[in-house]
Design an enzyme around this catalytic site. Structure first.
Site, mmCIF file in Angstrom:
data_model
loop_
_atom_site.group_PDB
_atom_site.id
_atom_site.type_symbol
_atom_site.label_atom_id
_atom_site.label_comp_id
_atom_site.label_asym_id
_atom_site.label_seq_id
_atom_site.Cartn_x
_atom_site.Cartn_y
_atom_site.Cartn_z
ATOM 1 N N PHE A 38 3.606 8.872 -7.145
ATOM 2 C CA PHE A 38 3.967 9.527 -5.883
ATOM 3 C C PHE A 38 5.452 9.432 -5.573
ATOM 4 O O PHE A 38 5.978 10.216 -4.781
ATOM 5 C CB PHE A 38 3.137 8.990 -4.711
ATOM 6 C CG PHE A 38 3.099 7.490 -4.589
ATOM 7 C CD1 PHE A 38 4.142 6.785 -4.014
ATOM 8 C CD2 PHE A 38 2.000 6.793 -5.056
ATOM 9 C CE1 PHE A 38 4.090 5.410 -3.900
ATOM 10 C CE2 PHE A 38 1.936 5.412 -4.940
ATOM 11 C CZ PHE A 38 2.985 4.716 -4.361
ATOM 12 N N GLY A 95 8.061 12.616 -5.933
ATOM 13 C CA GLY A 95 8.346 13.620 -4.920
ATOM 14 C C GLY A 95 8.423 13.083 -3.502
ATOM 15 O O GLY A 95 8.639 13.847 -2.565
ATOM 16 N N HIS A 96 8.257 11.787 -3.314
ATOM 17 C CA HIS A 96 8.211 11.218 -1.950
ATOM 18 C C HIS A 96 9.142 10.030 -1.837
ATOM 19 O O HIS A 96 8.681 8.894 -1.895
ATOM 20 C CB HIS A 96 6.786 10.798 -1.614
ATOM 21 C CG HIS A 96 6.525 10.640 -0.157
ATOM 22 N ND1 HIS A 96 6.701 9.450 0.512
ATOM 23 C CD2 HIS A 96 6.091 11.524 0.761
ATOM 24 C CE1 HIS A 96 6.359 9.605 1.776
ATOM 25 N NE2 HIS A 96 5.986 10.854 1.954
ATOM 26 N N PHE A 97 10.329 10.134 -1.726
ATOM 27 C CA PHE A 97 11.221 11.286 -1.696
ATOM 28 C C PHE A 97 12.250 11.084 -2.785
ATOM 29 O O PHE A 97 12.705 9.957 -2.975
ATOM 30 C CB PHE A 97 11.923 11.366 -0.337
ATOM 31 C CG PHE A 97 10.980 11.550 0.814
ATOM 32 C CD1 PHE A 97 10.450 12.801 1.090
ATOM 33 C CD2 PHE A 97 10.606 10.475 1.596
ATOM 34 C CE1 PHE A 97 9.588 12.976 2.164
ATOM 35 C CE2 PHE A 97 9.743 10.642 2.668
ATOM 36 C CZ PHE A 97 9.224 11.888 2.954
ATOM 37 N N VAL A 114 9.655 6.314 -0.937
ATOM 38 C CA VAL A 114 8.894 5.676 0.135
ATOM 39 C C VAL A 114 7.413 5.903 -0.145
ATOM 40 O O VAL A 114 6.998 7.031 -0.433
ATOM 41 C CB VAL A 114 9.261 6.286 1.517
ATOM 42 C CG1 VAL A 114 8.393 5.690 2.618
ATOM 43 C CG2 VAL A 114 10.733 6.083 1.830
#
Length: 164
Positions: free
Chosen positions: A57, A60-62, A67
């Site tokens: 994750f 893309g986060h971020f 995070v």
């Protein structure tokens, strides 16, 4: 949540990833509990999730500021609660059972969780009846609350088993 006395707390040194894999149907990348530290059957559980930069994750986060998504903190807490439910010898998860989220109340995210953090996952059973379980859950990093909520989960038959 009050701390129980040492006499009532079960330190579960044998509750490692192998035991977790026996009790939860989740697998990579959705298995979000690494180890159970303590469990007081039908009362409370404490587990950990070691958060690493390799988590999918974080792509893309971020980008540039990784995070952990709050929804995944809640999922980790729900998996911890499931381990309290199924970690008892008298209520093992059957192959045809699913443990499902029913509701989330009062969810609050109070601290960002980033690579290198150890997320300490806590669940306290508030009540259970007819396959429904309600928990107070919270996650901390370095003794600071990162997320908290009350969640309700249900044990249900997996009707897809055996379907082609």
């Amino acid at each position: 949540m009050t701390e129980p006395s040492a006499a009532t707390t079960s330190l579960v040194s044998d509750f490692n990833i192998k035991k977790i894999l026996e009790l939860l149907p989740h697998r990579y990348p959705m298995l979000l509990v690494d180890r159970v530290l303590e469990m007081e059957p039908r009362k409370r559980i404490k587990a950990i999730k070691n958060v690493t930069f390799n988590e999918p994750f974080f792509n893309g986060h971020f980008p540039g500021h990784p995070v952990m998504p709050g929804v995944l903190m809640l999922e980790a807490l729900a998996q911890t609660a499931a381990l309290l439910t199924f970690g008892e010898s008298n209520h093992k998860r059957q192959e045809n059972q699913l443990y499902l989220f029913v509701s989330i109340d009062g969810a609050r995210f109070k601290r960002q969780v980033t690579p290198g953090d150890q997320l300490v996952l806590n669940a306290e059973l508030l009540r259970s009846k007819s396959g429904m379980w309600k928990f107070k859950v919270f996650a901390t990093v370095d003794d600071e609350v990162a997320a908290e909520a009350e969640i309700m989960c249900a044990v249900r038959e997996d009707k897809s088993k055996g379907d082609a």
